[in-house]
Design an enzyme around this catalytic site. Structure first.
Site, PDB file in Angstrom:
ATOM      1  N   HIS A   1      12.846  -2.624   1.735  1.00 60.09           N
ATOM      2  CA  HIS A   1      12.234  -1.349   2.129  1.00 60.09           C
ATOM      3  C   HIS A   1      13.117  -0.230   1.611  1.00 60.09           C
ATOM      4  CE1 HIS A   1       9.384  -3.369   4.698  1.00 60.09           C
ATOM      5  NE2 HIS A   1      10.389  -4.117   5.114  1.00 60.09           N
TER       6      HIS A   1
ATOM      7  N   ALA B   1       3.296  -0.914   4.672  1.00 65.61           N
ATOM      8  CA  ALA B   1       2.750  -0.954   6.037  1.00 65.61           C
ATOM      9  C   ALA B   1       2.267  -2.353   6.441  1.00 65.61           C
ATOM     10  CB  ALA B   1       1.615   0.055   6.167  1.00 65.61           C
TER      11      ALA B   1
ATOM     12  N   ARG C   1      13.421   4.395  12.175  1.00 69.78           N
ATOM     13  CA  ARG C   1      12.153   5.131  12.204  1.00 69.78           C
ATOM     14  C   ARG C   1      11.334   4.767  13.444  1.00 69.78           C
ATOM     15  NH1 ARG C   1       9.404   4.736   6.521  1.00 69.78           N
ATOM     16  NH2 ARG C   1       8.208   6.465   7.417  1.00 69.78           N
TER      17      ARG C   1
ATOM     18  N   ARG D   1       5.174  11.147  -2.490  1.00 73.69           N
ATOM     19  CA  ARG D   1       4.881  10.829  -1.084  1.00 73.69           C
ATOM     20  C   ARG D   1       6.138  11.009  -0.229  1.00 73.69           C
ATOM     21  NH1 ARG D   1       4.809   4.557   0.938  1.00 73.69           N
ATOM     22  NH2 ARG D   1       4.121   5.031   3.028  1.00 73.69           N
TER      23      ARG D   1
ATOM     24  N   TYR E   1      11.283   8.784   1.138  1.00 77.21           N
ATOM     25  CA  TYR E   1      11.238   7.776   0.074  1.00 77.21           C
ATOM     26  C   TYR E   1      11.929   8.196  -1.221  1.00 77.21           C
ATOM     27  CZ  TYR E   1       7.949   5.617   3.281  1.00 77.21           C
ATOM     28  OH  TYR E   1       7.379   5.051   4.401  1.00 77.21           O
TER      29      TYR E   1
ATOM     30  N   GLU F   1      12.971  -9.427   1.366  1.00 76.00           N
ATOM     31  CA  GLU F   1      12.160  -8.300   1.860  1.00 76.00           C
ATOM     32  C   GLU F   1      12.951  -7.023   1.575  1.00 76.00           C
ATOM     33  OE1 GLU F   1      11.625  -8.433   6.103  1.00 76.00           O
ATOM     34  OE2 GLU F   1      10.462  -6.571   6.132  1.00 76.00           O
TER      35      GLU F   1
ATOM     36  N   PRO G   1       0.794  -1.232   0.000  1.00 78.71           N
ATOM     37  CA  PRO G   1       0.000   0.000   0.000  1.00 78.71           C
ATOM     38  C   PRO G   1       0.826   1.282   0.000  1.00 78.71           C
ATOM     39  CG  PRO G   1      -0.097  -1.093   2.134  1.00 78.71           C
ATOM     40  CD  PRO G   1       0.549  -2.057   1.186  1.00 78.71           C
ATOM     41  N   ASN G   2       0.313   2.225  -0.731  1.00 75.42           N
ATOM     42  CA  ASN G   2       0.844   3.599  -0.848  1.00 75.42           C
ATOM     43  C   ASN G   2       2.121   3.702  -1.682  1.00 75.42           C
ATOM     44  OD1 ASN G   2      -1.196   4.789   0.897  1.00 75.42           O
ATOM     45  ND2 ASN G   2      -0.185   3.678   2.548  1.00 75.42           N
TER      46      ASN G   2
ATOM     47  N   ASN H   1       8.143  -5.644  -1.037  1.00 75.85           N
ATOM     48  CA  ASN H   1       8.027  -4.492  -0.156  1.00 75.85           C
ATOM     49  C   ASN H   1       6.549  -4.430   0.226  1.00 75.85           C
ATOM     50  OD1 ASN H   1       7.949  -2.144   1.247  1.00 75.85           O
ATOM     51  ND2 ASN H   1       8.989  -0.883  -0.303  1.00 75.85           N
TER      52      ASN H   1
END
Ligand code: DQA
Length: 152
Positions: A105, A81, A112, A21, A26, A103, A13-14, A78
């Protein structure tokens, strides 16, 4: 190229909003930029690239369920969330056998908020990449290629 083997890149998502964004976190690259760079890496190999993005957990799970039938040998994920919340995506990944999982990111999730430090995917992945921006996708893709070719 129509190869028998594929690498599936899943974006959660996103991530369709990359490029506009939270640019400070990012970066300016869009998801389409990332797709194009992986697509050019794939074109140098006998591998197909399946690149998808969804804001829906169920669509991501369906994509994972269909992966082996499509000849997927490696997944670069990825989950955004959903990484921090989704036991369902974890369980879907656990249905696979003989598929390398990386995985990825864009940001360093450990630098964070605390809720981002937890991942339901890391301990069932072959490798985890975080904080390298869009380059992390390229490293992950090359790592999976090496595994598929038996050279790493
Ligand atoms: C992300 C990190 C997640 O915590 C966040 O929810 C995202 C993107 C990353 O690529 O850095 O949407 O997965």
């Amino acid at each position: 190229m129509n190869a028998e083997k594929s690498i599936l890149v899943i974006n959660g998502p996103n991530l369709n909003k990359l490029g506009s964004r939270e640019l400070n976190i990012y970066g300016e690259q869009t998801l389409e930029d990332i797709r194009l760079s992986l697509s050019s890496l794939a074109s140098l190999e006998t591998i197909d690239l399946i690149f998808c993005q969804s804001n829906s957990e169920s669509e991501i799970i369906d994509e994972i369920h269909e992966a082996e039938q499509k000849g997927v040998k490696g997944i670069l994920i990825n989950a955004a969330a959903f990484t921090h919340t989704s036991i369902a995506i974890r369980d879907a990944l656990l249905t696979l056998s003989n598929v390398f999982i990386v995985e990825v990111h864009l940001s360093n999730i450990f630098k964070r908020e605390k809720f981002r430090h937890q991942s339901y995917i890391s301990d069932i992945s072959d490798a985890v990449i975080a904080g390298m921006g869009s380059q992390g996708y390229e490293y992950g893709f090359k790592f999976i290629m090496g595994k598929i070719n038996g050279s790493t």
